[in-house]
Design an enzyme around this catalytic site. Structure first.
Site, PDB file in Angstrom:
ATOM      1  NE  ARG A  21      -4.013  -1.804   2.322  1.00 24.10           N
ATOM      2  CZ  ARG A  21      -4.085  -3.034   2.811  1.00 24.10           C
ATOM      3  NH1 ARG A  21      -3.071  -3.556   3.457  1.00 24.10           N
ATOM      4  NH2 ARG A  21      -5.193  -3.757   2.654  1.00 24.10           N
ATOM      5  CB  SER A 136     -19.406 -13.769  11.789  1.00 24.36           C
ATOM      6  OG  SER A 136     -18.750 -12.698  11.184  1.00 24.36           O
ATOM      7  CB  SER A 188     -17.187  -0.546   3.606  1.00 25.65           C
ATOM      8  OG  SER A 188     -16.319  -1.657   3.571  1.00 25.65           O
ATOM      9  CG  HIS A 216     -19.364   2.006   5.843  1.00 23.90           C
ATOM     10  ND1 HIS A 216     -18.418   2.859   5.305  1.00 23.90           N
ATOM     11  CD2 HIS A 216     -18.673   0.964   6.373  1.00 23.90           C
ATOM     12  CE1 HIS A 216     -17.210   2.351   5.482  1.00 23.90           C
ATOM     13  NE2 HIS A 216     -17.337   1.199   6.125  1.00 23.90           N
ATOM     14  CB  THR A 244     -17.301   4.971  13.132  1.00 21.06           C
ATOM     15  OG1 THR A 244     -16.056   5.668  13.296  1.00 21.06           O
ATOM     16  CG2 THR A 244     -17.908   5.423  11.815  1.00 21.06           C
ATOM     17  CE  LYS A 247     -15.662   3.893   8.446  1.00 19.30           C
ATOM     18  NZ  LYS A 247     -14.281   4.016   8.014  1.00 19.30           N
ATOM     19  CB  THR A 276      -7.222   2.332  25.886  1.00 24.21           C
ATOM     20  OG1 THR A 276      -6.526   3.108  24.924  1.00 24.21           O
ATOM     21  CG2 THR A 276      -8.705   2.450  25.634  1.00 24.21           C
ATOM     22  CB  THR A 277      -5.619   7.472  27.013  1.00 23.42           C
ATOM     23  OG1 THR A 277      -4.466   7.068  27.740  1.00 23.42           O
ATOM     24  CG2 THR A 277      -5.885   8.945  27.264  1.00 23.42           C
TER      25      THR A 277
HETATM   26  N1  PMP Z   1     -16.646  -1.304  10.686  1.00 27.09           N
HETATM   27  C1  PMP Z   1     -16.608  -1.157   9.356  1.00 27.09           C
HETATM   28  C2  PMP Z   1     -17.636  -1.854   8.539  1.00 27.09           C
HETATM   29  C3  PMP Z   1     -15.635  -0.357   8.742  1.00 27.09           C
HETATM   30  O1  PMP Z   1     -15.605  -0.235   7.414  1.00 27.09           O
HETATM   31  C4  PMP Z   1     -14.680   0.299   9.556  1.00 27.09           C
HETATM   32  C5  PMP Z   1     -13.601   1.223   8.995  1.00 27.09           C
HETATM   33  N2  PMP Z   1     -13.370   1.238   7.694  1.00 27.09           N
HETATM   34  C6  PMP Z   1     -14.764   0.113  10.937  1.00 27.09           C
HETATM   35  C7  PMP Z   1     -15.752  -0.686  11.473  1.00 27.09           C
HETATM   36  C8  PMP Z   1     -13.781   0.790  11.848  1.00 27.09           C
HETATM   37  O2  PMP Z   1     -14.211   2.090  12.119  1.00 27.09           O
HETATM   38  P1  PMP Z   1     -13.146   3.221  12.516  1.00 27.09           P
HETATM   39  O3  PMP Z   1     -12.593   3.737  11.222  1.00 27.09           O
HETATM   40  O4  PMP Z   1     -13.905   4.202  13.304  1.00 27.09           O
HETATM   41  O5  PMP Z   1     -12.084   2.533  13.311  1.00 27.09           O
END
Ligand code: PMP
Length: 404
Positions: A21, A136, A188, A216, A244, A247, A276-277
Site C-alpha cells: 500500500r 458472522s 463498505s 457506514h 463510528t 466517517k 486505554t486513554t
Molecule cells: N466497521 C466497518 C464496517 C468499517 O468499514 C470500519 C472502517 N473502515 C470500521 C468498522 C472501523 O471504524 P473506525 O474507522 O472508526 O475505526
C-alpha cells in the site's frame, strides 16, 4: 541479527503480489473539502478527493470546528487518563447520552475507534456469555472478525446477506447456546444493505442477540441520521448497534449502544475499553456537535443522495460499469488490478482526481474497483470532470462497458 532483512522479505512479497500500500500524502484545507493538497509526487498539487469516508463533509463543518475549539480552550488537549482513572470528561458523558438517544437505546459507550469498539465488544460478549456462538456474515469487517477471534468462542460464518443460510447455521447451534448474530447494515466495498428485518425475525425465532455495525450508515440514513435501522423502524429490534464517529460524523471514535445492562457489562469487562486513554474532550465535543447538527439538518443527506444519483446516471450514460446498490457507495468495476492502479495513478497525475484503487485482499481477485463516495461538497462540475476523465481512460485501457 539483521532484523530488517526479516521485515523486508515479507514486504517484498507484498510488493510482488501487488498488495503493497502506498498512501497519498494529503493536506486537507479547512472549508475547502473535498479539495486537498497532495504532497506526493513532484510538487504540491490541488486534488479533488473522491474516496473519503468524511461522507457529509462534517469534518469541516463550522459548528463542529467551533465546538472543538471551545472544548480545546476550556478542557485542554488530552483526556488525562483512562475512563476509570480520571479520564471521564463531561463531554464524554454528554456524547454517550446523545448516542443512546439517537439510536433509541438506554445507554451508549465510547471507544477510541470503531475498530476498537467491534474488537473489544465482540471479544467480550463471545468470551463471557455462556456457551456463546457468534454467527458472522461472511463479509464482515476485519474489526469484527478479529473481535470474534479474540473471543475464542464458537463461530459460524453465514453466506453474505443470505437469511436461509443464517437459518441453517442458527439451527446447527447446540441447545443452550447464546447465539449472537453479527452483521453490518451498509457493506463498505459493495455498498449493499443487509436484510435487517428478516435477520431480526430469525433472531426472535431462535432467541438470538443481534449485533449490527452501522459504521457506514450512521449520520446518513434515517430521518435523524440514526442509520438504516432507524430508517426501517427496527432500532428497538436490534440488541446492539455499533457505530463510528469517524466517517459521516467527521471526527474520530467508536461506540456501542444497547440496554443499560449490556453497556454496563461491556464497560465493566472489556479490556479494550478499560485499559486505554479516553478520547480527547475536544473530539467528543466535535462529535456531539456533528450528531446534533445531522439530527436536525436534512440538507447534507439530501444533497449527498442527489450527487450520488447524478454520478450513477452519468456513468450509465457512457456505459461505465458500477455495482447497482441502494447506498451512497459507487464501486466502479475495473476487474483488473494493474489497470485499476493505473487508472487511479493517471486520474491523480493528469486530472487532479484522487481515488484509491481497491484491490485484493480488500476485495476478491477479479473484482478490483474504484470506490467513489460522492458527497455534498462535490459540485456538478466535479462530476462532469470525473466522468470525462474516466471516459477517456476506459477507452484507453480497452475496458469492458456496461450494456446500456
Ligand atoms: N466497521 C466497518 C464496517 C468499517 O468499514 C470500519 C472502517 N473502515 C470500521 C468498522 C472501523 O471504524 P473506525 O474507522 O472508526 O475505526
Amino acid at each position: 541479527m539483521d532484523f530488517d532483512a526479516l521485515f523486508n522479505a515479507q514486504l517484498d512479497t507484498l510488493r510482488q503480489e501487488g498488495n503493497y500500500r502506498i498512501f497519498a500524502d494529503l493536506e486537507r484545507e479547512r472549508g475547502n473539502f473535498p479539495r486537498a493538497l497532495n504532497h506526493g509526487g513532484s510538487g504540491v498539487r490541488d486534488v479533488t478527493v473522491w474516496c473519503s469516508n468524511d461522507y457529509l463533509c462534517m469534518g469541516q463543518h463550522p459548528k463542529v470546528l467551533q465546538a472543538m475549539h471551545e472544548a480545546l480552550d476550556k478542557s485542554g488537549a488530552g483526556a488525562g487518563g483512562t475512563r476509570n482513572i480520571s479520564g471521564t470528561n463531561h463531554h464524554h458523558v454528554l456524547l454517550e447520552r446523545e448516542l443512546a438517544e439517537l439510536h433509541g437505546k438506554e445507554a451508549a459507550l465510547l471507544f477510541t475507534s470503531g475498530y476498537v469498539s467491534n474488537w473489544a465488544t465482540l471479544g467480550t460478549l463471545g468470551a463471557r456469555l455462556p456457551n456463546a456462538v457468534i454467527l458472522s456474515d461472511a463479509l464482515n469487517h476485519s474489526s469484527m472478525i478479529e473481535g470474534i477471534r479474540h473471543a475464542r468462542c464458537d463461530k459460524k460464518i453465514w453466506k453474505h446477506n443470505d437469511v436461509e443460510d443464517l437459518r441453517r447455521k442458527l439451527q446447527e447451534c447446540p441447545a443452550g447456546s447464546t447465539r449472537i448474530i453479527a452483521f453490518e447494515s451498509v457493506y463498505s466495498m459493495d455498498g449493499d444493505i443487509a436484510p435487517i428485518r428478516e435477520i431480526c425475525d430469525l433472531a426472535d425465532e431462535f432467541g438470538a442477540m443481534t449485533y449490527v455495525d452501522e459504521v457506514h450508515a450512521v449520520g446518513m440514513y434515517g430521518p435523524r441520521g440514526g442509520g438504516v435501522a432507524e430508517r426501517e423502524g427496527l432500532m428497538d429490534r436490534i440488541t446492539l448497534i455499533e457505530g463510528t464517529l469517524g466517517k459521516a460524523f467527521g471526527v474520530m471514535g467508536g461506540y456501542i449502544t444497547g440496554s443499560a445492562a449490556l453497556v454496563d457489562f461491556v464497560r465493566s469487562f472489556s479490556s479494550g475499553f478499560i485499559f486505554t486513554t479516553a478520547l480527547p474532550p475536544a473530539l467528543a465535543a466535535g462529535a456531539l456537535a456533528s450528531i446534533r447538527h445531522l439530527k436536525e439538518s436534512r440538507w447534507e443527506r439530501a444533497r449527498q443522495k442527489q450527487q450520488v444519483a447524478k454520478l450513477r446516471a452519468r456513468l450509465d450514460a457512457i456505459g461505465i460499469p458500477h455495482l447497482p446498490n441502494p447506498s451512497h457507495i459507487v464501486p466502479v468495476m475495473v476487474k483488473d488490478p494493474v489497470k485499476c492502479k493505473m487508472i487511479s495513478d493517471v486520474l491523480l497525475d493528469d486530472h487532479g482526481v484522487y481515488v484509491q484503487p481497491i484491490n485484493y485482499p480488500t476485495v476478491p481477485k477479479g473484482t478490483e474497483r474504484l470506490r467513489f463516495t460522492p458527497g455534498p461538497g462535490h459540485s456538478d462540475e466535479d462530476i462532469d470532470h470525473l466522468v470525462g476523465a474516466l471516459h477517456a481512460l476506459w477507452k484507453h485501457c480497452a475496458l469492458a462497458r456496461a450494456v446500456a
